[in-house]
Scaffold this motif. Structure first.
Motif, PDB file in Angstrom:
ATOM      1  N   SER A  65     -12.045   2.249  -9.313  1.00  0.00           N
ATOM      2  CA  SER A  65     -10.826   1.546  -8.934  1.00  0.00           C
ATOM      3  C   SER A  65     -10.414   0.599 -10.048  1.00  0.00           C
ATOM      4  O   SER A  65     -11.222  -0.177 -10.543  1.00  0.00           O
ATOM      5  CB  SER A  65     -11.083   0.781  -7.639  1.00  0.00           C
ATOM      6  N   GLN A  98      -8.838  -2.154 -10.138  1.00  0.00           N
ATOM      7  CA  GLN A  98      -8.334  -3.284  -9.379  1.00  0.00           C
ATOM      8  C   GLN A  98      -9.395  -4.357  -9.353  1.00  0.00           C
ATOM      9  O   GLN A  98     -10.583  -4.075  -9.205  1.00  0.00           O
ATOM     10  CB  GLN A  98      -8.023  -2.798  -7.964  1.00  0.00           C
ATOM     11  N   THR A 146      -2.329  -4.038 -10.987  1.00  0.00           N
ATOM     12  CA  THR A 146      -2.756  -3.643  -9.647  1.00  0.00           C
ATOM     13  C   THR A 146      -3.306  -4.876  -8.952  1.00  0.00           C
ATOM     14  O   THR A 146      -4.252  -5.496  -9.425  1.00  0.00           O
ATOM     15  CB  THR A 146      -3.844  -2.552  -9.721  1.00  0.00           C
ATOM     16  N   TYR A 169       7.537  -3.981  -5.381  1.00  0.00           N
ATOM     17  CA  TYR A 169       6.268  -3.986  -4.671  1.00  0.00           C
ATOM     18  C   TYR A 169       6.539  -4.191  -3.181  1.00  0.00           C
ATOM     19  O   TYR A 169       7.528  -4.791  -2.780  1.00  0.00           O
ATOM     20  CB  TYR A 169       5.379  -5.146  -5.130  1.00  0.00           C
ATOM     21  N   GLN A 205       1.459  -3.491  -3.081  1.00  0.00           N
ATOM     22  CA  GLN A 205       1.481  -2.060  -3.370  1.00  0.00           C
ATOM     23  C   GLN A 205       2.674  -1.776  -4.274  1.00  0.00           C
ATOM     24  O   GLN A 205       3.815  -2.071  -3.912  1.00  0.00           O
ATOM     25  CB  GLN A 205       1.606  -1.277  -2.061  1.00  0.00           C
ATOM     26  N   GLU A 236       5.501   5.424  -7.557  1.00  0.00           N
ATOM     27  CA  GLU A 236       4.048   5.357  -7.477  1.00  0.00           C
ATOM     28  C   GLU A 236       3.522   5.922  -6.161  1.00  0.00           C
ATOM     29  O   GLU A 236       2.404   6.398  -6.094  1.00  0.00           O
ATOM     30  CB  GLU A 236       3.583   3.900  -7.621  1.00  0.00           C
TER      31      GLU A 236
END
Lengths: 111, 111
Positions: free
Chosen positions: A1, A3, A100, B36, B45, B59
């Motif tokens: 990930s 993130q 992210t 987002y 997100q 995305e």
């Protein structure tokens, strides 16, 4: 990930105390950033630390980066009630990678 | 100085209705722009990003779409809203490839 994962999920402290928030990641990074979000508002960029830096200061904020442990800490000294917010750690893994965001840390500073 | 605007600030819409959220940036040219979504208790997100007029990258596949009709205007749309589209929508612009500046957000509630 790709993130950052923040820890703890929530933190409650008394005004005047220091707040320490941690972030861990799993990949190599170009830089790591911390953002703050007050309730119901947009995010505000706080500080950026590059992979070749170990510590950075901005006012009452101190960020450290340990690339060997793949971790970072955000320290807010002498906290104030206005520091109450969610804090997000964001890693950037490459020149064209996208930011992210994780779930963030909810910090509550009691007056 | 640069400023980013979003409107409306809040919106309540019935399921199945259309959506149009607008984001504009002042004081810069050819910025990278981002949409987002932040659901309750969750991180951000990334939905769409744009590196120029008419250039949109998605995305996450869903019933939302984005357009960039002008250099500093970014629009998020939907033809038919779902309950799951509820959330806090944030627009951001990027002056360089590592830091983003966020707008104030739009709180969307789909009933």
């Amino acid at each position: 990930s790709q993130q950052g994962e923040e820890d703890p999920q929530a933190l409650s402290i008394q005004e005047g105390e220091n707040a320490t928030m941690n972030c861990s990641y799993k990949t190599s990074i170009n830089n790591l950033q911390w953002y703050r979000q007050n309730s119901g508002r947009g995010l505000v960029h706080l500080i950026l630390i590059r992979s070749n830096e170990r510590e950075k200061h901005s006012g009452r904020l101190r960020v450290t980066l340990d690339t060997s442990k793949k971790s970072s800490s955000l320290l807010i000294t002498a906290s104030r009630a206005a520091d109450t917010a969610s804090y997000f750690c964001v890693i950037l893994t490459g020149a064209n990678s996208k930011l992210t965001f994780g779930k963030g840390i909810t910090l509550s500073v009691r007056p | 100085s640069q400023t980013i605007h979003q409107w409306p600030a809040t919106l309540v819409q019935p399921v199945g209705s259309p959506l149009s959220l607008e984001c504009t940036v002042e004081g810069t040219s050819n910025p990278n722009l981002y949409w987002y979504r932040q659901a309750a208790g969750r991180g951000l997100q990334l939905l769409f990003y744009s590196v120029g007029i008419g250039q949109i990258s998605s995305e996450v596949p869903q019933n939302l779409s984005a357009s960039r009709p002008q250099d500093r205007q970014f629009i998020l749309s939907s033809k038919k809203l779902l309950l799951s589209d509820s959330g806090f929508y944030l627009c951001a612009w990027e002056p360089r490839a590592d830091t983003q500046y966020f707008g104030p957000g739009t709180r969307l509630t789909v009933l």
